[in-house]
Scaffold this active site. Structure first.
Site, PDB file in Angstrom:
ATOM      1  N   HIS A 227     -59.810  84.020 -22.688  1.00  0.00           N
ATOM      2  CA  HIS A 227     -61.146  83.905 -23.308  1.00  0.00           C
ATOM      3  C   HIS A 227     -61.999  85.038 -22.719  1.00  0.00           C
ATOM      4  O   HIS A 227     -61.640  86.212 -22.834  1.00  0.00           O
ATOM      5  CB  HIS A 227     -61.678  82.492 -23.026  1.00  0.00           C
ATOM      6  CG  HIS A 227     -62.904  82.077 -23.773  1.00  0.00           C
ATOM      7  ND1 HIS A 227     -63.420  82.806 -24.826  1.00  0.00           N
ATOM      8  CD2 HIS A 227     -63.748  81.011 -23.615  1.00  0.00           C
ATOM      9  CE1 HIS A 227     -64.513  82.181 -25.287  1.00  0.00           C
ATOM     10  NE2 HIS A 227     -64.731  81.102 -24.564  1.00  0.00           N
ATOM     11  N   HIS A 266     -56.983  87.378 -31.848  1.00  0.00           N
ATOM     12  CA  HIS A 266     -58.040  86.367 -31.869  1.00  0.00           C
ATOM     13  C   HIS A 266     -57.562  85.167 -32.658  1.00  0.00           C
ATOM     14  O   HIS A 266     -56.873  85.323 -33.659  1.00  0.00           O
ATOM     15  CB  HIS A 266     -59.313  86.948 -32.508  1.00  0.00           C
ATOM     16  CG  HIS A 266     -60.533  86.148 -32.185  1.00  0.00           C
ATOM     17  ND1 HIS A 266     -60.890  85.037 -32.912  1.00  0.00           N
ATOM     18  CD2 HIS A 266     -61.445  86.288 -31.198  1.00  0.00           C
ATOM     19  CE1 HIS A 266     -61.995  84.536 -32.385  1.00  0.00           C
ATOM     20  NE2 HIS A 266     -62.349  85.265 -31.348  1.00  0.00           N
ATOM     21  N   ASP A 319     -63.587  92.031 -26.604  1.00  0.00           N
ATOM     22  CA  ASP A 319     -63.388  92.382 -25.195  1.00  0.00           C
ATOM     23  C   ASP A 319     -62.765  93.757 -24.985  1.00  0.00           C
ATOM     24  O   ASP A 319     -62.698  94.227 -23.850  1.00  0.00           O
ATOM     25  CB  ASP A 319     -62.493  91.321 -24.523  1.00  0.00           C
ATOM     26  CG  ASP A 319     -63.216  89.997 -24.374  1.00  0.00           C
ATOM     27  OD1 ASP A 319     -64.452  90.025 -24.220  1.00  0.00           O
ATOM     28  OD2 ASP A 319     -62.557  88.946 -24.423  1.00  0.00           O
TER      29      ASP A 319
HETATM   30  N1  ACO Z   1     -50.837  91.203 -27.243  1.00  0.00           N
HETATM   31  C1  ACO Z   1     -49.557  91.012 -27.629  1.00  0.00           C
HETATM   32  N2  ACO Z   1     -49.152  89.995 -28.424  1.00  0.00           N
HETATM   33  C2  ACO Z   1     -50.078  89.130 -28.839  1.00  0.00           C
HETATM   34  C3  ACO Z   1     -51.422  89.272 -28.491  1.00  0.00           C
HETATM   35  C4  ACO Z   1     -51.789  90.343 -27.650  1.00  0.00           C
HETATM   36  N3  ACO Z   1     -53.058  90.521 -27.256  1.00  0.00           N
HETATM   37  N4  ACO Z   1     -52.114  88.268 -29.045  1.00  0.00           N
HETATM   38  C5  ACO Z   1     -51.241  87.527 -29.716  1.00  0.00           C
HETATM   39  N5  ACO Z   1     -49.993  88.047 -29.599  1.00  0.00           N
HETATM   40  C6  ACO Z   1     -48.780  87.540 -30.184  1.00  0.00           C
HETATM   41  C7  ACO Z   1     -48.239  86.375 -29.356  1.00  0.00           C
HETATM   42  O1  ACO Z   1     -47.386  86.811 -28.317  1.00  0.00           O
HETATM   43  C8  ACO Z   1     -47.522  85.563 -30.397  1.00  0.00           C
HETATM   44  O2  ACO Z   1     -46.276  86.163 -30.637  1.00  0.00           O
HETATM   45  P1  ACO Z   1     -44.985  85.271 -31.039  1.00  0.00           P
HETATM   46  O3  ACO Z   1     -45.355  84.596 -32.331  1.00  0.00           O
HETATM   47  O4  ACO Z   1     -43.900  86.272 -31.175  1.00  0.00           O
HETATM   48  O5  ACO Z   1     -44.802  84.293 -29.928  1.00  0.00           O
HETATM   49  C9  ACO Z   1     -48.366  85.759 -31.644  1.00  0.00           C
HETATM   50  O6  ACO Z   1     -49.075  86.988 -31.456  1.00  0.00           O
HETATM   51  C10 ACO Z   1     -49.370  84.655 -31.858  1.00  0.00           C
HETATM   52  O7  ACO Z   1     -50.029  84.401 -30.613  1.00  0.00           O
HETATM   53  P2  ACO Z   1     -50.955  83.138 -30.381  1.00  0.00           P
HETATM   54  O8  ACO Z   1     -51.311  83.013 -28.949  1.00  0.00           O
HETATM   55  O9  ACO Z   1     -50.349  81.933 -31.030  1.00  0.00           O
HETATM   56  O10 ACO Z   1     -52.185  83.539 -31.265  1.00  0.00           O
HETATM   57  P3  ACO Z   1     -53.649  83.087 -31.146  1.00  0.00           P
HETATM   58  O11 ACO Z   1     -54.283  83.484 -32.398  1.00  0.00           O
HETATM   59  O12 ACO Z   1     -53.789  81.687 -30.760  1.00  0.00           O
HETATM   60  O13 ACO Z   1     -54.143  83.971 -29.910  1.00  0.00           O
HETATM   61  C11 ACO Z   1     -55.456  84.860 -28.228  1.00  0.00           C
HETATM   62  C12 ACO Z   1     -55.430  84.263 -29.614  1.00  0.00           C
HETATM   63  C13 ACO Z   1     -55.167  83.754 -27.192  1.00  0.00           C
HETATM   64  C14 ACO Z   1     -56.831  85.419 -27.989  1.00  0.00           C
HETATM   65  C15 ACO Z   1     -54.380  85.971 -28.100  1.00  0.00           C
HETATM   66  O14 ACO Z   1     -54.536  86.901 -29.123  1.00  0.00           O
HETATM   67  C16 ACO Z   1     -54.381  86.647 -26.743  1.00  0.00           C
HETATM   68  O15 ACO Z   1     -53.789  86.118 -25.787  1.00  0.00           O
HETATM   69  N6  ACO Z   1     -55.050  87.836 -26.626  1.00  0.00           N
HETATM   70  C17 ACO Z   1     -55.168  88.529 -25.381  1.00  0.00           C
HETATM   71  C18 ACO Z   1     -56.320  87.960 -24.560  1.00  0.00           C
HETATM   72  C19 ACO Z   1     -57.663  88.299 -25.141  1.00  0.00           C
HETATM   73  O16 ACO Z   1     -57.933  89.433 -25.515  1.00  0.00           O
HETATM   74  N7  ACO Z   1     -58.524  87.284 -25.183  1.00  0.00           N
HETATM   75  C20 ACO Z   1     -59.888  87.437 -25.681  1.00  0.00           C
HETATM   76  C21 ACO Z   1     -60.045  86.777 -27.014  1.00  0.00           C
HETATM   77  S1  ACO Z   1     -61.641  87.032 -27.661  1.00  0.00           S
HETATM   78  C22 ACO Z   1     -62.595  86.006 -26.776  1.00  0.00           C
HETATM   79  O17 ACO Z   1     -62.248  84.991 -26.299  1.00  0.00           O
HETATM   80  C23 ACO Z   1     -63.931  86.453 -26.503  1.00  0.00           C
END
Ligand code: ACO
Length: 384
Positions: A227, A266, A319
């Site tokens: 987050h 996201h 971010d």
């Molecule tokens: N880098 C690489 N792969 C990613 C990323 C990333 N930043 N984000 C998602 N993926 C991939 C996952 O590994 C997953 O792959 P898989 O299906 O092969 O297992 C797929 O995309 C789906 O991932 P989820 O976690 O289910 O997707 P969700 O939409 O729930 O994720 C999240 C959202 C938690 C923000 C994720 O994108 C993430 O971890 N990002 C990095 C952390 C980040 O930047 N957080 C800030 C978010 S914005 C905020 O809170 C202000």
């Protein structure tokens, strides 16, 4: 097996896609990449408004008339200075813990100084909420100063909210562009749907706990790297890549290992985050002014990530570029997430107040997948 029922119900991990409340405060359009506060699109607020006005809008649902605006600003200004006891606490905490932990502790401590803490009437919750909105820049600014080994600076009554925050944090009065950028950063972080920290605040307020507890919960939740904590890690990652020509190799190693690249992806946006678009322009402005390489490296990382993951809906989020901007304005990396919290405080308070007017205790269920039982209890001396 469900708690309280044997009926088959769908398990929604992370409550993904579950509608759990109604709101009139803000709307995130994840498929078109648009963000609205009370029906106003974020770009128009960034261009024409300021944080104080946006804060009022989130709380009360309309743009303030001149008199309302002046009264609100006066109230914020009056509440901004911190009691000596709080300043001592911030000094005592010093650099021993992460600024987000310091912030969580200070917000919680403020309740100790408030004899009306437990009055859960809307009027009192609103009073506490506004005082927290007013004090947030002073608290985060003071934490930043102490963390950097510098003297705490008192608010300047001549400065607006964002400029005061900049001044109390860095010790310098911002130039007009820096002031605009600081204001923009706070506006675009002010509210964002049912994100994890907002949800956390709502869960707490739904128990009829006080506003201090709700905001303390929200801050603890914002801290995590999935987050708000991602902004700090995103800049560290870009800096660790170093020169633009390293980006491809480093990114390949990370993604081959299945690591998440901070600042991308996201839960709601499956297109470019509109807040990241705004911040990217400012990151570019500082890159041109200060001539550093970080922006170029970031651009290459963005390009590579979009090529690899764009089709799966993974784009830069808020971010990715925010840290670069804060860094250019003289903020330490560890304070990036508290800056996020300084913007988000208005959204947390507005949504907690809104929710408490039609309160329903949050209490989802968990699917029990453990031992069915009943198991026979074995006394300790008989266990192998
Ligand atoms: N880098 C690489 N792969 C990613 C990323 C990333 N930043 N984000 C998602 N993926 C991939 C996952 O590994 C997953 O792959 P898989 O299906 O092969 O297992 C797929 O995309 C789906 O991932 P989820 O976690 O289910 O997707 P969700 O939409 O729930 O994720 C999240 C959202 C938690 C923000 C994720 O994108 C993430 O971890 N990002 C990095 C952390 C980040 O930047 N957080 C800030 C978010 S914005 C905020 O809170 C202000």
């Amino acid at each position: 097996m469900n708690e309280g029922s044997e009926a088959k119900e769908e398990l929604r991990r992370g409550l993904e896609g579950v509608l759990a409340a109604e709101t009139r405060i803000g709307y995130v359009n994840g498929s078109d990449g648009k963000l609205f506060y009370r029906g106003y699109e974020i770009n128009s607020l960034v261009e024409q408004s300021n944080y104080e006005e946006v804060s009022y809008l989130l709380l009360y649902g309309h743009l303030p008339k001149r008199g309302e605006y002046e009264e609100y600003v006066k109230r914020l200004r009056e509440e901004m200075p911190l009691p000596d006891e709080v300043l001592s606490l911030i000094k005592n905490i010093g650099g021993r813990t992460h600024p987000m932990s310091a912030l969580r502790t200070v917000i919680s401590y403020l309740s100790v100084l408030d004899s009306m803490e437990s009055d859960s009437s809307t009027k009192n919750q609103e009073r506490i909420g506004i005082s927290l909105i007013a004090r947030m820049p002073s608290i985060v600014g003071a934490i930043h100063r102490v963390y950097s080994g510098k003297e705490i600076i008192k608010p300047d009554p001549e400065l607006g909210y964002a400029s005061n925050f900049f001044y109390m944090s860095t010790g310098a009065r911002p130039d007009p562009v820096e002031s605009k950028i600081m204001d923009t950063a706070l506006i675009i972080h002010a509210d964002h749907g049912m994100n994890a920290s907002t949800f956390s605040a709502l869960v707490t307020i739904s128990t009829m706990a006080d506003m201090y507890s709700a905001i303390t919960s929200a801050i603890g939740t914002l801290k995590g790297p999935l987050h708000g904590g991602a902004n700090e890690r995103a800049l560290k990652m870009i800096q660790s890549v170093g020169r633009p020509e390293n980006a491809e190799k480093v990114l390949k190693v990370m993604t081959d290992k299945g690591e998440r690249v901070m600042g991308f992806g996201h839960r709601v946006y499956k297109v470019y985050d509109p807040r990241a678009k705004i911040l990217k322009r400012y990151a570019e402005y500082f890159a041109e002014r200060k001539g550093n390489e970080t922006f170029k490296t970031a651009q290459i990382i963005e390009e590579l990530m979009i090529n690899k993951y764009g089709e799966r809906g993974i784009f830069p989020n808020v971010d990715f570029y925010s840290g670069m901007i804060y860094d250019a304005m003289g903020f330490r990396t560890e304070i990036f997430t508290p800056i996020f919290a300084t913007g988000r405080i208005s959204g947390w308070v507005a949504r907690a107040l809104e929710y408490s007017t039609e309160n329903r205790l949050f209490r989802p269920k968990a699917l029990y997948v453990g031992e069915k039982g009943p198991r026979k209890y074995i006394p300790i001396q008989d266990r192998d």
